[in-house]
Design a protein around this motif. Structure first.
Motif, PDB file in Angstrom:
ATOM      1  N   ALA A   1      13.717 -11.475   6.352  1.00 12.47           N
ATOM      2  CA  ALA A   1      13.958 -12.768   6.414  1.00 12.47           C
ATOM      3  C   ALA A   1      15.097 -12.935   5.824  1.00 12.47           C
ATOM      4  N   ASN A   2      15.673 -12.296   4.884  1.00  8.81           N
ATOM      5  CA  ASN A   2      17.041 -12.545   4.243  1.00  8.81           C
ATOM      6  C   ASN A   2      18.078 -12.301   5.127  1.00  8.81           C
ATOM      7  N   LEU A   3      17.852 -10.836   5.869  1.00  7.34           N
ATOM      8  CA  LEU A   3      18.869 -10.639   6.674  1.00  7.34           C
ATOM      9  C   LEU A   3      19.234 -11.724   7.816  1.00  7.34           C
ATOM     10  N   ALA A   4      17.971 -12.178   8.230  1.00  2.00           N
ATOM     11  CA  ALA A   4      18.188 -13.376   9.222  1.00  2.00           C
ATOM     12  C   ALA A   4      19.074 -14.394   8.773  1.00  2.00           C
ATOM     13  N   LYS A   5      18.878 -14.699   7.454  1.00  3.67           N
ATOM     14  CA  LYS A   5      19.594 -15.959   6.848  1.00  3.67           C
ATOM     15  C   LYS A   5      21.230 -15.561   6.854  1.00  3.67           C
ATOM     16  N   TYR A   6      21.496 -14.094   6.922  1.00  3.15           N
ATOM     17  CA  TYR A   6      22.707 -13.856   6.990  1.00  3.15           C
ATOM     18  C   TYR A   6      23.449 -13.656   8.129  1.00  3.15           C
ATOM     19  N   GLY A   7      22.616 -14.082   9.401  1.00  4.15           N
ATOM     20  CA  GLY A   7      22.905 -13.982  10.735  1.00  4.15           C
ATOM     21  C   GLY A   7      22.666 -12.658  11.427  1.00  4.15           C
ATOM     22  N   MET A   8      21.797 -11.747  10.951  1.00  9.96           N
ATOM     23  CA  MET A   8      21.668 -10.545  11.404  1.00  9.96           C
ATOM     24  C   MET A   8      20.167 -10.568  12.194  1.00  9.96           C
ATOM     25  N   THR A   9      19.915 -10.301  13.410  1.00 10.81           N
ATOM     26  CA  THR A   9      18.782 -10.338  14.039  1.00 10.81           C
ATOM     27  C   THR A   9      17.952  -9.175  13.979  1.00 10.81           C
ATOM     28  N   ALA A  10      16.695  -9.301  14.148  1.00 14.10           N
ATOM     29  CA  ALA A  10      15.651  -8.124  14.237  1.00 14.10           C
ATOM     30  C   ALA A  10      16.110  -6.835  14.967  1.00 14.10           C
ATOM     31  N   ASP A  11      16.565  -7.152  16.004  1.00 13.20           N
ATOM     32  CA  ASP A  11      16.924  -6.102  17.194  1.00 13.20           C
ATOM     33  C   ASP A  11      18.218  -5.361  16.858  1.00 13.20           C
ATOM     34  N   GLN A  12      19.051  -5.580  15.864  1.00  5.85           N
ATOM     35  CA  GLN A  12      20.172  -5.064  15.468  1.00  5.85           C
ATOM     36  C   GLN A  12      20.012  -4.005  14.362  1.00  5.85           C
ATOM     37  N   TYR A  13      18.659  -3.789  13.624  1.00  2.00           N
ATOM     38  CA  TYR A  13      18.451  -2.934  12.931  1.00  2.00           C
ATOM     39  C   TYR A  13      17.052  -2.333  12.977  1.00  2.00           C
ATOM     40  N   GLY A  14      17.046  -0.991  12.555  1.00  5.60           N
ATOM     41  CA  GLY A  14      15.590  -0.610  12.292  1.00  5.60           C
ATOM     42  C   GLY A  14      15.267  -0.184  10.816  1.00  5.60           C
ATOM     43  N   VAL A  15      14.045   0.105  10.715  1.00  2.00           N
ATOM     44  CA  VAL A  15      13.540   0.418   9.267  1.00  2.00           C
ATOM     45  C   VAL A  15      12.857   1.722   9.347  1.00  2.00           C
ATOM     46  N   ALA A  16      13.080   2.658   8.431  1.00  3.13           N
ATOM     47  CA  ALA A  16      12.424   4.032   8.447  1.00  3.13           C
ATOM     48  C   ALA A  16      12.138   4.030   6.750  1.00  3.13           C
ATOM     49  N   PRO A  17      11.153   5.269   6.435  1.00  4.23           N
ATOM     50  CA  PRO A  17      10.908   5.708   4.982  1.00  4.23           C
ATOM     51  C   PRO A  17      12.207   6.004   4.413  1.00  4.23           C
ATOM     52  N   LEU A  18      12.257   5.855   3.409  1.00  2.00           N
ATOM     53  CA  LEU A  18      13.205   6.560   2.410  1.00  2.00           C
ATOM     54  C   LEU A  18      13.307   8.235   2.846  1.00  2.00           C
ATOM     55  N   PRO A  19      14.568   8.779   2.740  1.00  2.54           N
ATOM     56  CA  PRO A  19      14.494  10.173   3.049  1.00  2.54           C
ATOM     57  C   PRO A  19      13.885  11.072   2.150  1.00  2.54           C
ATOM     58  N   PHE A  20      13.813  12.285   2.169  1.00  5.67           N
ATOM     59  CA  PHE A  20      13.186  13.428   1.415  1.00  5.67           C
ATOM     60  C   PHE A  20      14.059  14.420   1.409  1.00  5.67           C
TER      61      PHE A  20
END
Length: 450
Positions: free
Chosen positions: A295-314
């Motif tokens: 939601a906050n990234l969208a307010k800074y102009g970044m659309t959902a198709d521009q990023y992905g999300v993964a669990p933090l590494p190990f």
């Protein structure tokens, strides 16, 4: 990881039509004046209550915008007026602690759930007994994981959860493709290698950190220590800050900026909860370790198709005793001060904010996850990104220590890390000995009550 090297300016907005007072304050600003309207047990309509909200949005002004219509709806429904103050993360704990000793606090307050046991021990908050849970309309709706971070085991909770969060690794798809990186890193070794491919040392960086923010640093310290097989306290609750595992955890984090050079040294001053988001959204950094950020990234102009999300590494080769933890159980709880003169009105407000419609509306606005099961019927919480974070919260997250000293741990260790980041930003090589000395000073300060 939430957000003041750049302290926010105090701003007051009065909306007489809805009888709401919104004030965004720094740590030296006095609380809003609460209009008293009777004691507990009196009809709540016509009373005024004061609510301190944590800064959940892209700015304090954003929080005001999100909360204004919701608080108006509450006033229209109940006749209870709300005086709201939105407080930045670097000030919130100190403001709350000051209120517990002065008795000059609000009626209702947002607290970081990791502070629950520490604040519970002050005795300044209304215990959420079974009777209180019934009064706020609970029918088993609250998620067990969220409820686990509401106070010490065996005692009535100090509040109820309103927003749930977990950390994930956000990555810029275009930046990864341009660098020839096919997938997000699953190990820290891969993250560092990828980060170097994504960094040019000036305008582009592999990873961004809110390295000047004390709570963010403490959250990272907890997760990295769990992965190293460490612990910040022993079974008796005594601090164990300087163990080899904790030293390794802190050095690993600070080395992202220092030895690895995948984090912009200027991030050592980032502390208001927005700088890292803006660096990621603008393409200046390709990775971001954050609680739900869409939601906050969208307010800074970044659309959902521009990023992905993964669990933090190990770690690629987990050390002995390592726990596969990707996040602390993050979230915000609603608590009521025990000395409120408006107990019934305050509990009506808590009931309203944790109702299904409000849980949906507010968590949509902030990009966080609902803390009640019936809100997940909304399609907004069924995206791929939300599913990743929900899975982390359910399977690889654990609550930070629910002990009295937890808030002191956050303050002392988070501050020590802030200093180490500043040293790294200045070009100083960070050694194990430096980290151990910083953690030893932090432990001494905590044990002295500082």
């Amino acid at each position: 990881m939430h957000g003041l090297a750049h302290r926010r300016t105090t701003a007051t907005i009065t909306a007489a039509a809805v009888a709401l007072l919104f004030t965004a304050c720094g740590s030296d600003t006095k609380p809003s004046t609460t209009t008293t309207g009777g004691s507990s047990g009196a009809p709540a309509s016509g009373q005024s209550i004061t609510y301190w909200a944590s800064d959940q949005g892209s700015s304090i002004a954003d929080d005001v915008k999100v909360l204004t219509p919701e608080l108006k709806a509450f006033t229209d429904k109940t006749g209870i007026k709300v005086n709201l103050e939105v407080i930045g993360w670097n000030d919130l704990l100190n403001r709350i602690l000051a209120a517990t000793t002065s008795g000059q606090g609000p009626d209702v307050v947002n607290i970081g759930n990791t502070w629950s046991a520490s604040l519970q021990a002050t005795g300044a908050f209304l215990p959420v007994s079974d009777a209180v849970m019934t009064q706020i309309g609970d029918t088993g709706r609250f998620l067990p994981g969220a409820l686990a971070a509401t106070g010490a085991t065996g005692k009535p909770p100090v509040g109820v959860p309103i927003y749930s969060t977990a950390y994930g690794l956000y990555y810029n798809k275009a930046a990864f493709a341009a660098a020839g990186i096919a997938s997000p890193p699953a190990t820290w070794e891969d993250l560092v290698a990828d980060g170097k491919k994504l960094s040019n040392g000036t305008s582009k960086w592999g990873l961004t950190l809110e390295a000047g923010q004390i709570p963010e640093n403490a959250h990272a310290a907890f997760v990295f220590s769990e992965q190293q097989g460490g612990s910040w306290f022993d079974d008796a609750g005594k601090p164990t800050f300087t163990t080899p595992q904790n030293v390794a955890a802190i050095k690993q984090i600070v080395d992202f900026m220092g030895a690895d050079k995948i984090v912009n040294p200027s991030d050592a001053e980032s502390s208001n909860g927005t700088e890292a988001l803006q660096e990621f959204a603008s393409g200046k950094a390709a990775m971001l370790m954050w609680q739900p950020a869409g939601a906050n990234l969208a307010k800074y102009g970044m659309t959902a198709d521009q990023y992905g999300v993964a669990p933090l590494p190990f770690p690629a080769s987990p050390p002995a005793g390592s726990k596969h933890i990707d996040s602390m159980v993050g979230g915000i709880n609603l608590a009521v001060f025990a000395n409120t003169k408006h107990k019934d009105a305050a509990l009506q407000f808590v009931k309203f904010l944790t109702s299904q419609p409000e849980e949906i509306t507010l968590n949509k606005a902030y990009g966080s996850l609902p803390s009640v099961s019936d809100a997940y019927s909304d399609p907004a919480f069924k995206s791929t990104d939300d599913t990743v974070l929900q899975n982390v919260l359910a399977s690889s997250a654990t609550a930070m220590p629910e002990i009295v000293q937890e808030s002191q741990f956050e303050t002392t260790v988070g501050t020590a890390m802030k200093t180490l980041f500043a040293n790294a930003a200045g070009g100083q090589a960070i050694t194990d000995s430096m980290v151990s000395d910083a953690l030893n000073q932090a432990q001494q300060k905590m044990e002295a009550g500082g």
